[in-house]
Structures are given as C-alpha cells and as structure tokens.
Design a protein around this motif. Structure first.
Motif, PDB file in Angstrom:
ATOM      1  N   UNK A  85      25.602  -5.343  -1.407  1.00 17.13           N
ATOM      2  CA  UNK A  85      24.519  -4.427  -1.055  1.00 17.13           C
ATOM      3  C   UNK A  85      24.613  -3.090  -1.782  1.00 17.13           C
ATOM      4  N   UNK A  86      25.821  -2.610  -2.032  1.00 19.08           N
ATOM      5  CA  UNK A  86      25.979  -1.297  -2.674  1.00 19.08           C
ATOM      6  C   UNK A  86      25.397  -1.277  -4.090  1.00 19.08           C
ATOM      7  N   UNK A  87      25.207  -2.439  -4.691  1.00 17.25           N
ATOM      8  CA  UNK A  87      24.631  -2.477  -6.028  1.00 17.25           C
ATOM      9  C   UNK A  87      23.146  -2.108  -6.026  1.00 17.25           C
ATOM     10  N   UNK A  88      22.584  -1.926  -4.841  1.00 18.90           N
ATOM     11  CA  UNK A  88      21.185  -1.520  -4.710  1.00 18.90           C
ATOM     12  C   UNK A  88      21.061  -0.065  -4.246  1.00 18.90           C
ATOM     13  N   UNK A  89      22.196   0.628  -4.185  1.00 22.76           N
ATOM     14  CA  UNK A  89      22.185   2.029  -3.736  1.00 22.76           C
ATOM     15  C   UNK A  89      21.355   2.923  -4.645  1.00 22.76           C
ATOM     16  N   UNK A  90      21.271   2.611  -5.917  1.00 25.96           N
ATOM     17  CA  UNK A  90      20.445   3.402  -6.837  1.00 25.96           C
ATOM     18  C   UNK A  90      18.977   3.360  -6.446  1.00 25.96           C
ATOM     19  N   UNK A  91      18.529   2.235  -5.913  1.00 24.97           N
ATOM     20  CA  UNK A  91      17.150   2.140  -5.431  1.00 24.97           C
ATOM     21  C   UNK A  91      16.991   2.935  -4.137  1.00 24.97           C
ATOM     22  N   UNK A  92      17.983   2.809  -3.271  1.00 29.55           N
ATOM     23  CA  UNK A  92      17.933   3.570  -2.011  1.00 29.55           C
ATOM     24  C   UNK A  92      17.902   5.070  -2.291  1.00 29.55           C
ATOM     25  N   UNK A  93      18.706   5.523  -3.253  1.00 32.79           N
ATOM     26  CA  UNK A  93      18.755   6.964  -3.562  1.00 32.79           C
ATOM     27  C   UNK A  93      17.448   7.445  -4.187  1.00 32.79           C
ATOM     28  N   UNK A  94      16.640   6.522  -4.692  1.00 34.20           N
ATOM     29  CA  UNK A  94      15.332   6.859  -5.250  1.00 34.20           C
ATOM     30  C   UNK A  94      14.227   6.705  -4.207  1.00 34.20           C
ATOM     31  N   UNK A  95      14.619   6.509  -2.952  1.00 29.79           N
ATOM     32  CA  UNK A  95      13.655   6.448  -1.857  1.00 29.79           C
ATOM     33  C   UNK A  95      13.086   5.072  -1.572  1.00 29.79           C
ATOM     34  N   UNK A  96      13.651   4.045  -2.167  1.00 26.06           N
ATOM     35  CA  UNK A  96      13.148   2.679  -1.959  1.00 26.06           C
ATOM     36  C   UNK A  96      13.778   2.057  -0.718  1.00 26.06           C
ATOM     37  N   UNK A  97      13.009   1.211  -0.055  1.00 25.88           N
ATOM     38  CA  UNK A  97      13.527   0.391   1.030  1.00 25.88           C
ATOM     39  C   UNK A  97      14.001  -0.916   0.406  1.00 25.88           C
ATOM     40  N   UNK A  98      15.243  -1.297   0.687  1.00 24.15           N
ATOM     41  CA  UNK A  98      15.827  -2.501   0.090  1.00 24.15           C
ATOM     42  C   UNK A  98      15.905  -3.599   1.138  1.00 24.15           C
ATOM     43  N   UNK A  99      15.393  -4.775   0.781  1.00 23.55           N
ATOM     44  CA  UNK A  99      15.423  -5.957   1.653  1.00 23.55           C
ATOM     45  C   UNK A  99      16.290  -7.011   0.971  1.00 23.55           C
ATOM     46  N   UNK A 100      17.348  -7.434   1.651  1.00 22.69           N
ATOM     47  CA  UNK A 100      18.243  -8.437   1.081  1.00 22.69           C
ATOM     48  C   UNK A 100      18.283  -9.670   1.978  1.00 22.69           C
TER      49      UNK A 100
END
Length: 173
Positions: A85-100
């Motif tokens: 999941x941490x590999x998607x932190x760049x999207x989270x830091x850009x304000x994106x909601x991540x669904x895995x």
C-alpha cells in the motif's frame, strides 16, 4: 454503440464515491499480477505527470486511484504480494483517494466508466471501462483504440488535445 449503451447502463446503477458536483478523475494502475520491474508496470511518475496536467484544467477534480496488491498470476499461487500500500503514498500525498483490492470488480469499473477523465493502464481491466466511457479517456494501452481517446502511451505529459477531451465530459451535459 447499442451494446456499449446496454453495458454502460448497468454500470450507471452503481453508487459512486466521487464527490457530487465536481469533475472526477479515475486512474487504474496495473500492479497485482505483475512483479516489480515488469515493463507493463508503468511507473507512478508517468501517472503523476499526466495527473498534474489534467488538474491544471480541472483543479477541483475528485481523484480516485484503483489498483490491486493481490497477485492472481499463475506463478504466484501461494498468496505472495509483490506490491504494498505504501507504494501508492505519492497519490495520497497529491490528494487522491486510493482503492486497493476492491471486493467487487464492478465497483472500480462503474467509476472508470463515469469519470470525467479516465487514465488507463496497459491492461485488459482498463480496456473495458475505456470502451464504455464517453468522456475523456487517456489511453496508456496498446489495444484497439477509439478516435476520441488521447493516446498517451510512451508520451510525456502535455496539453495537446486535453482541454477538448475534458470538455467532452465536463461540465456534464
């Protein structure tokens, strides 16, 4: 077009997580079935670049990213995961909601089909909602394409044609 309309109609019944009254961006990032280093695992930086350009046109967009950590490939029947999941932190830091690893595969499709902008991966999972999305599709795939899609595979992020593409889906007609 009739078949596409019938399939799309079914996905219009799903409840969406997108913020009402705002443009939406859906991004599919192919990961689960691929090992790190696989050429089909498009680097996150590619998606960051295109997302930055899209957000210049629709800065208030509600951005959602879908991916899978679970491997379902034939060479990985023991439940190992190559991604986390941490590999998607760049999207989270850009304000994106991540669904895995959504419980129902149709939930991501319903969002991808109805997004103002859909940024795809090179994946058959991305292809189906791309075909059904009448709005702006930024295609990173290499399959058959529709003429209203912007083909972004191996291209640097740019504005060429993006404004017109986005205007197909925003504001809603």
């Amino acid at each position: 077009d009739d078949l596409r309309g019938l399939l799309r109609e079914q996905l219009l019944k799903f409840r969406l997580s997108f913020a009402p009254g705002r443009p939406s961006v859906a991004i599919h990032i192919r990961r689960g079935d691929l090992k790190p280093g696989d050429a089909r695992a498009t680097p996150n930086e590619f998606f960051y670049g295109w997302l930055t350009v899209v957000l210049k046109h629709i800065p208030d967009a509600d951005v959602h990213v879908w991916s899978s950590l679970q491997s379902y490939s034939a060479d990985n029947g023991d439940g190992r995961r190559f991604w986390n999941s941490s590999e998607f932190d760049g999207f989270r830091s850009r304000g994106s909601t991540v669904h895995l690893d959504d419980e129902r595969l149709l939930d991501p499709w319903a969002h991808m089909v109805r997004a103002t902008v859909f940024i795809t991966s090179s994946s058959s999972f991305s292809y189906i909602p791309s075909v059904l999305n009448p709005n702006c599709v930024l295609s990173n795939g290499d399959g058959m394409r529709f003429k209203h899609w912007l083909h972004i595979r191996n291209k640097k992020p740019e504005d060429t044609g993006l404004k017109e593409c986005i205007e197909r889906g925003w504001p809603p007609k």
